[in-house]
Design a protein around this motif. Structure first.
Motif, PDB file in Angstrom:
ATOM      1  N   GLY A 137      -1.515   6.943 -19.855  1.00 39.61           N
ATOM      2  CA  GLY A 137      -2.423   6.883 -18.707  1.00 39.61           C
ATOM      3  C   GLY A 137      -3.691   7.666 -18.990  1.00 39.61           C
ATOM      4  O   GLY A 137      -3.621   8.838 -19.354  1.00 39.61           O
ATOM      5  N   VAL A 138      -4.840   7.016 -18.841  1.00 37.16           N
ATOM      6  CA  VAL A 138      -6.121   7.658 -19.142  1.00 37.16           C
ATOM      7  C   VAL A 138      -7.181   7.231 -18.130  1.00 37.16           C
ATOM      8  O   VAL A 138      -7.071   6.197 -17.478  1.00 37.16           O
ATOM      9  CB  VAL A 138      -6.618   7.304 -20.564  1.00 37.16           C
ATOM     10  N   TYR A 139      -8.206   8.061 -18.026  1.00 35.47           N
ATOM     11  CA  TYR A 139      -9.420   7.688 -17.307  1.00 35.47           C
ATOM     12  C   TYR A 139     -10.408   7.148 -18.334  1.00 35.47           C
ATOM     13  O   TYR A 139     -10.318   7.488 -19.517  1.00 35.47           O
ATOM     14  CB  TYR A 139     -10.015   8.902 -16.586  1.00 35.47           C
ATOM     15  N   PRO A 140     -11.368   6.332 -17.921  1.00 32.95           N
ATOM     16  CA  PRO A 140     -12.329   5.777 -18.884  1.00 32.95           C
ATOM     17  C   PRO A 140     -13.028   6.840 -19.720  1.00 32.95           C
ATOM     18  O   PRO A 140     -13.207   6.672 -20.926  1.00 32.95           O
ATOM     19  CB  PRO A 140     -13.331   5.027 -18.000  1.00 32.95           C
ATOM     20  N   TRP A 141     -13.417   7.958 -19.109  1.00 29.21           N
ATOM     21  CA  TRP A 141     -14.140   8.983 -19.865  1.00 29.21           C
ATOM     22  C   TRP A 141     -13.263   9.670 -20.897  1.00 29.21           C
ATOM     23  O   TRP A 141     -13.761  10.218 -21.859  1.00 29.21           O
ATOM     24  CB  TRP A 141     -14.805  10.000 -18.938  1.00 29.21           C
ATOM     25  N   ASP A 142     -11.937   9.635 -20.723  1.00 29.42           N
ATOM     26  CA  ASP A 142     -11.050  10.191 -21.745  1.00 29.42           C
ATOM     27  C   ASP A 142     -11.204   9.442 -23.060  1.00 29.42           C
ATOM     28  O   ASP A 142     -11.060  10.020 -24.138  1.00 29.42           O
ATOM     29  CB  ASP A 142      -9.584  10.108 -21.317  1.00 29.42           C
ATOM     30  N   LEU A 143     -11.479   8.164 -22.989  1.00 29.54           N
ATOM     31  CA  LEU A 143     -11.641   7.340 -24.182  1.00 29.54           C
ATOM     32  C   LEU A 143     -13.080   7.299 -24.661  1.00 29.54           C
ATOM     33  O   LEU A 143     -13.357   7.427 -25.849  1.00 29.54           O
ATOM     34  CB  LEU A 143     -11.170   5.906 -23.880  1.00 29.54           C
ATOM     35  N   LEU A 144     -14.008   7.147 -23.733  1.00 32.56           N
ATOM     36  CA  LEU A 144     -15.407   6.917 -24.100  1.00 32.56           C
ATOM     37  C   LEU A 144     -16.118   8.171 -24.590  1.00 32.56           C
ATOM     38  O   LEU A 144     -16.917   8.095 -25.524  1.00 32.56           O
ATOM     39  CB  LEU A 144     -16.157   6.321 -22.916  1.00 32.56           C
ATOM     40  N   ASP A 145     -15.851   9.311 -23.993  1.00 32.62           N
ATOM     41  CA  ASP A 145     -16.617  10.515 -24.313  1.00 32.62           C
ATOM     42  C   ASP A 145     -16.321  11.083 -25.697  1.00 32.62           C
ATOM     43  O   ASP A 145     -17.150  11.747 -26.286  1.00 32.62           O
ATOM     44  CB  ASP A 145     -16.406  11.595 -23.250  1.00 32.62           C
ATOM     45  N   GLU A 146     -15.137  10.843 -26.211  1.00 35.17           N
ATOM     46  CA  GLU A 146     -14.805  11.342 -27.554  1.00 35.17           C
ATOM     47  C   GLU A 146     -15.033  10.285 -28.625  1.00 35.17           C
ATOM     48  O   GLU A 146     -14.839  10.557 -29.804  1.00 35.17           O
ATOM     49  CB  GLU A 146     -13.352  11.799 -27.601  1.00 35.17           C
ATOM     50  N   GLY A 147     -15.408   9.110 -28.231  1.00 32.99           N
ATOM     51  CA  GLY A 147     -15.600   8.014 -29.182  1.00 32.99           C
ATOM     52  C   GLY A 147     -14.449   7.037 -29.066  1.00 32.99           C
ATOM     53  O   GLY A 147     -13.340   7.327 -29.509  1.00 32.99           O
ATOM     54  N   LEU A 148     -14.711   5.914 -28.445  1.00 31.70           N
ATOM     55  CA  LEU A 148     -13.674   4.934 -28.118  1.00 31.70           C
ATOM     56  C   LEU A 148     -12.851   4.518 -29.336  1.00 31.70           C
ATOM     57  O   LEU A 148     -11.621   4.531 -29.293  1.00 31.70           O
ATOM     58  CB  LEU A 148     -14.330   3.716 -27.457  1.00 31.70           C
TER      59      LEU A 148
ATOM     60  N   GLY B 215     -12.318   5.953 -32.317  1.00 33.55           N
ATOM     61  CA  GLY B 215     -11.484   7.011 -32.875  1.00 33.55           C
ATOM     62  C   GLY B 215     -10.284   7.339 -32.010  1.00 33.55           C
ATOM     63  O   GLY B 215      -9.174   7.511 -32.510  1.00 33.55           O
ATOM     64  N   VAL B 216     -10.510   7.406 -30.708  1.00 31.57           N
ATOM     65  CA  VAL B 216      -9.411   7.739 -29.791  1.00 31.57           C
ATOM     66  C   VAL B 216      -8.361   6.627 -29.796  1.00 31.57           C
ATOM     67  O   VAL B 216      -7.160   6.894 -29.893  1.00 31.57           O
ATOM     68  CB  VAL B 216      -9.930   7.987 -28.360  1.00 31.57           C
ATOM     69  N   LEU B 217      -8.792   5.385 -29.713  1.00 34.81           N
ATOM     70  CA  LEU B 217      -7.828   4.276 -29.709  1.00 34.81           C
ATOM     71  C   LEU B 217      -7.071   4.191 -31.031  1.00 34.81           C
ATOM     72  O   LEU B 217      -5.866   3.914 -31.034  1.00 34.81           O
ATOM     73  CB  LEU B 217      -8.537   2.955 -29.418  1.00 34.81           C
TER      74      LEU B 217
ATOM     75  N   CYS C 174      -9.537  -2.458 -27.096  1.00 34.66           N
ATOM     76  CA  CYS C 174      -8.067  -2.503 -27.157  1.00 34.66           C
ATOM     77  C   CYS C 174      -7.592  -3.840 -27.719  1.00 34.66           C
ATOM     78  O   CYS C 174      -6.692  -3.884 -28.563  1.00 34.66           O
ATOM     79  CB  CYS C 174      -7.474  -2.273 -25.770  1.00 34.66           C
ATOM     80  N   LEU C 175      -8.197  -4.920 -27.273  1.00 37.21           N
ATOM     81  CA  LEU C 175      -7.826  -6.247 -27.750  1.00 37.21           C
ATOM     82  C   LEU C 175      -8.001  -6.353 -29.261  1.00 37.21           C
ATOM     83  O   LEU C 175      -7.155  -6.920 -29.954  1.00 37.21           O
ATOM     84  CB  LEU C 175      -8.675  -7.310 -27.040  1.00 37.21           C
ATOM     85  N   ALA C 176      -9.078  -5.780 -29.780  1.00 38.99           N
ATOM     86  CA  ALA C 176      -9.341  -5.813 -31.221  1.00 38.99           C
ATOM     87  C   ALA C 176      -8.253  -5.088 -32.015  1.00 38.99           C
ATOM     88  O   ALA C 176      -8.047  -5.382 -33.190  1.00 38.99           O
ATOM     89  CB  ALA C 176     -10.704  -5.194 -31.516  1.00 38.99           C
ATOM     90  N   ARG C 177      -7.536  -4.148 -31.389  1.00 33.96           N
ATOM     91  CA  ARG C 177      -6.484  -3.382 -32.061  1.00 33.96           C
ATOM     92  C   ARG C 177      -5.080  -3.862 -31.710  1.00 33.96           C
ATOM     93  O   ARG C 177      -4.105  -3.269 -32.127  1.00 33.96           O
ATOM     94  CB  ARG C 177      -6.614  -1.908 -31.682  1.00 33.96           C
ATOM     95  N   GLY C 178      -4.987  -4.869 -30.876  1.00 35.92           N
ATOM     96  CA  GLY C 178      -3.669  -5.342 -30.457  1.00 35.92           C
ATOM     97  C   GLY C 178      -3.019  -4.458 -29.414  1.00 35.92           C
ATOM     98  O   GLY C 178      -1.810  -4.526 -29.202  1.00 35.92           O
ATOM     99  N   LEU C 179      -3.812  -3.615 -28.749  1.00 41.09           N
ATOM    100  CA  LEU C 179      -3.295  -2.762 -27.678  1.00 41.09           C
ATOM    101  C   LEU C 179      -3.403  -3.490 -26.341  1.00 41.09           C
ATOM    102  O   LEU C 179      -4.387  -4.187 -26.081  1.00 41.09           O
ATOM    103  CB  LEU C 179      -4.096  -1.459 -27.595  1.00 41.09           C
ATOM    104  N   GLU C 180      -2.402  -3.333 -25.513  1.00 46.16           N
ATOM    105  CA  GLU C 180      -2.432  -3.921 -24.180  1.00 46.16           C
ATOM    106  C   GLU C 180      -3.163  -2.983 -23.219  1.00 46.16           C
ATOM    107  O   GLU C 180      -3.223  -1.780 -23.444  1.00 46.16           O
ATOM    108  CB  GLU C 180      -1.006  -4.160 -23.683  1.00 46.16           C
ATOM    109  N   VAL C 181      -3.716  -3.557 -22.168  1.00 46.57           N
ATOM    110  CA  VAL C 181      -4.411  -2.769 -21.147  1.00 46.57           C
ATOM    111  C   VAL C 181      -3.776  -3.072 -19.802  1.00 46.57           C
ATOM    112  O   VAL C 181      -3.646  -4.229 -19.420  1.00 46.57           O
ATOM    113  CB  VAL C 181      -5.920  -3.099 -21.085  1.00 46.57           C
ATOM    114  N   ARG C 182      -3.375  -2.032 -19.128  1.00 50.03           N
ATOM    115  CA  ARG C 182      -2.919  -2.110 -17.739  1.00 50.03           C
ATOM    116  C   ARG C 182      -3.918  -1.323 -16.922  1.00 50.03           C
ATOM    117  O   ARG C 182      -4.445  -0.317 -17.390  1.00 50.03           O
ATOM    118  CB  ARG C 182      -1.528  -1.495 -17.572  1.00 50.03           C
ATOM    119  N   VAL C 183      -4.193  -1.768 -15.720  1.00 43.24           N
ATOM    120  CA  VAL C 183      -5.098  -0.989 -14.875  1.00 43.24           C
ATOM    121  C   VAL C 183      -4.310  -0.403 -13.717  1.00 43.24           C
ATOM    122  O   VAL C 183      -3.342  -0.989 -13.237  1.00 43.24           O
ATOM    123  CB  VAL C 183      -6.296  -1.824 -14.359  1.00 43.24           C
ATOM    124  N   MET C 184      -4.742   0.787 -13.301  1.00 43.24           N
ATOM    125  CA  MET C 184      -4.127   1.465 -12.163  1.00 43.24           C
ATOM    126  C   MET C 184      -5.224   1.760 -11.160  1.00 43.24           C
ATOM    127  O   MET C 184      -6.286   2.272 -11.518  1.00 43.24           O
ATOM    128  CB  MET C 184      -3.452   2.764 -12.612  1.00 43.24           C
TER     129      MET C 184
END
Length: 129
Positions: free
Chosen positions: A9-20, A22-24, A99-109
């Motif tokens: 579970g993450v917020y958008p800034w958890d991924l974007l601010d450190e570099g999407l 690299g984090v993914l 996420c799609l480019a890495r084969g990761l699924e996305v769920r939204v909350m």
């Protein structure tokens, strides 16, 4: 056989601010998650961040972190409120594509109880006690 998948579970800034990217890559490769469960709305928030990211103090007035289809709400009294961070961009679209480019699924909350600013703009819709 029951197949269990792990999401983080993450917020958008958890991924974007450190570099999407690299984090993914770390979440997928090192942690082994199957996908991310992304909070797409939040309340007013003031957060001192301990990670080495800028800004060190994150502020948001709350709202949605995606661009809703406003034409769907044309006939309603209550309209979605987009956060200031998503006014001119669509974090959900960017994160979903990465996420799609890495084969990761996305769920939204999304929690109507904590999305923020709706009660300020539409007090007649808010619960009172």
């Amino acid at each position: 056989m029951l197949l269990l998948k792990t999401y983080i579970g993450v917020y958008p800034w958890d991924l974007l601010d450190e570099g999407l990217d690299g984090v993914l890559d770390r979440l997928h490769g090192e942690v082994g998650v199957a996908g991310v469960a992304l909070w797409v709305g939040c309340p007013r928030l003031l957060q001192l961040r301990v990670r080495a990211v800028e800004p060190r103090i994150f502020r948001t007035r709350g709202g949605l972190f995606f661009q809703p289809s406003l034409d769907l709400y044309a006939g309603t009294r209550c309209k979605p409120i987009v956060s200031d961070q998503a006014k001119n961009r669509d974090p959900l679209a960017k994160i979903s594509s990465a996420c799609l480019a890495r084969g990761l699924e996305v769920r939204v909350m999304l929690s109507a109880a904590v999305t923020g600013r709706l009660a300020e703009r539409y007090p007649e819709m808010a619960c009172k006690n």
